[in-house]
Motif scaffolding. Structure first.
Motif, PDB file in Angstrom:
ATOM      1  N   LEU A  28      -8.501  49.800  95.088  1.00  0.00           N
ATOM      2  CA  LEU A  28      -8.344  51.098  95.692  1.00  0.00           C
ATOM      3  C   LEU A  28      -9.074  52.289  94.426  1.00  0.00           C
ATOM      4  O   LEU A  28      -8.512  51.974  93.259  1.00  0.00           O
ATOM      5  CB  LEU A  28      -6.925  51.524  95.759  1.00  0.00           C
ATOM      6  CG  LEU A  28      -6.313  51.078  97.054  1.00  0.00           C
ATOM      7  CD1 LEU A  28      -4.881  51.421  97.090  1.00  0.00           C
ATOM      8  CD2 LEU A  28      -6.720  52.047  98.300  1.00  0.00           C
ATOM      9  N   LEU A  59     -13.174  48.189 100.310  1.00  0.00           N
ATOM     10  CA  LEU A  59     -12.243  48.306  99.352  1.00  0.00           C
ATOM     11  C   LEU A  59     -12.831  47.598  98.109  1.00  0.00           C
ATOM     12  O   LEU A  59     -12.207  46.410  97.642  1.00  0.00           O
ATOM     13  CB  LEU A  59     -10.838  47.685  99.717  1.00  0.00           C
ATOM     14  CG  LEU A  59     -10.097  48.789 100.815  1.00  0.00           C
ATOM     15  CD1 LEU A  59      -9.217  47.762 101.612  1.00  0.00           C
ATOM     16  CD2 LEU A  59      -9.301  49.685 100.008  1.00  0.00           C
ATOM     17  N   TYR A  70      -9.591  58.658  99.994  1.00  0.00           N
ATOM     18  CA  TYR A  70      -8.647  57.895  99.554  1.00  0.00           C
ATOM     19  C   TYR A  70      -7.659  57.613 100.590  1.00  0.00           C
ATOM     20  O   TYR A  70      -7.014  56.370 100.774  1.00  0.00           O
ATOM     21  CB  TYR A  70      -8.155  58.429  98.186  1.00  0.00           C
ATOM     22  CG  TYR A  70      -6.861  57.663  97.655  1.00  0.00           C
ATOM     23  CD1 TYR A  70      -6.858  56.337  97.194  1.00  0.00           C
ATOM     24  CD2 TYR A  70      -5.636  57.951  97.984  1.00  0.00           C
ATOM     25  CE1 TYR A  70      -6.021  55.597  96.604  1.00  0.00           C
ATOM     26  CE2 TYR A  70      -4.712  57.320  97.660  1.00  0.00           C
ATOM     27  CZ  TYR A  70      -4.846  56.231  96.913  1.00  0.00           C
ATOM     28  OH  TYR A  70      -3.538  55.204  96.555  1.00  0.00           O
ATOM     29  N   LEU A  74      -6.541  53.872 101.762  1.00  0.00           N
ATOM     30  CA  LEU A  74      -4.988  53.477 101.438  1.00  0.00           C
ATOM     31  C   LEU A  74      -4.504  52.879 102.790  1.00  0.00           C
ATOM     32  O   LEU A  74      -3.582  52.062 102.984  1.00  0.00           O
ATOM     33  CB  LEU A  74      -4.180  54.585 101.085  1.00  0.00           C
ATOM     34  CG  LEU A  74      -2.791  54.542 100.675  1.00  0.00           C
ATOM     35  CD1 LEU A  74      -2.348  53.224  99.663  1.00  0.00           C
ATOM     36  CD2 LEU A  74      -1.846  55.708 100.274  1.00  0.00           C
TER      37      LEU A  74
END
Length: 243
Positions: A28, A59, A70, A74
């Motif tokens: 991440l 990723l 982001y 996620l």
């Protein structure tokens, strides 16, 4: 109980010549928050396997991204880590790579990766050490007779004694509250019932004296055990424990 931080032995004092070149497949990215800037947690979660994630190609290690991007990444990764809240900058998945040379019982280069031989793990488990979380690596070795290398995951659950002004969580990205704290004294009330664990604000694994005793009995390793002070904040008087 005494506790120790692991460090790598300087190169000119190495006993073993084992070396691996390895990384994790997924990550991440750091987040670029318009309120608090670029930030990342910086530690790894080897148990998170994204091989079944349809968006896994997105990723991979990359530069910091916007908060919106982001958040999207996620959402892709979080279902594959139901028991571990993810954060910016986290490297995900087991170690993958190649190695050369022979390894000692315990290896920690870089210092935030605790790797042991499979026979070492068997001895640690036979000795009754608690809270071990072994994660098989995918590090290939030239010698087929060499014991497989196993990473010991060290969840960052312990905390250092807080000190200094408190900084609230970021209202935009949710960056956790920050406090200027000591990084030399562990809060004994936060130490888990485990012989391998980690602490917030530190990437380096911490092990108990039980771990050190069992591992040292297996012969020399290219690691240094640096004792960490512990103060139990549950004590209401100067009798609080301080090692």
């Amino acid at each position: 109980m005494r506790y120790y931080e692991l460090q790598s032995t300087p190169g000119d004092k190495l006993v073993w010549k084992g070396h691996y070149s390895a990384g994790r497949r997924w990550m991440l990215p750091s987040v670029d928050c318009p309120e608090c800037g670029i930030w990342a947690t910086g530690y790894s979660l080897p148990l998170v396997d994204l091989s079944a994630c349809p968006q896994r190609i997105e990723l991979i290690p990359q530069m910091p991204v916007s908060l919106a991007r982001y958040t999207q990444l996620l959402e892709y990764a979080q279902p594959y880590a139901p028991d571990a809240p993810l954060g910016p900058g986290q490297h995900l998945g087991p170690l993958v790579g190649t190695s050369t040379g022979r390894f000692g019982p315990v290896h920690c280069y870089p210092s935030w990766e605790l790797v042991v031989r499979a026979d070492t793990l068997a001895r640690l488990e036979a000795a009754g050490l608690r809270g071990l979380i072994p994660v098989p690596t995918r590090i290939s070795q030239r010698s087929k007779s060499a014991p497989p290398l196993i990473e010991l995951y060290a969840p960052r659950v312990a905390q250092f004694i807080p000190e200094g002004p408190h900084k609230d969580a970021c209202p935009v990205c949710g960056r956790p509250p920050r406090r200027a704290g000591r990084t030399d004294v562990l809060d004994g009330s936060t130490i888990p019932d485990a012989d391998v664990f980690g602490a917030t604000n530190s990437l380096v694994p911490i092990v108990s004296e039980r771990f050190v005793e069992v591992a040292s009995a297996l012969g020399p390793s290219d690691v240094i055990y640096r004792e960490r002070s512990v103060q139990d904040l549950r004590g209401d008087s100067p009798a609080a424990q301080l090692h």
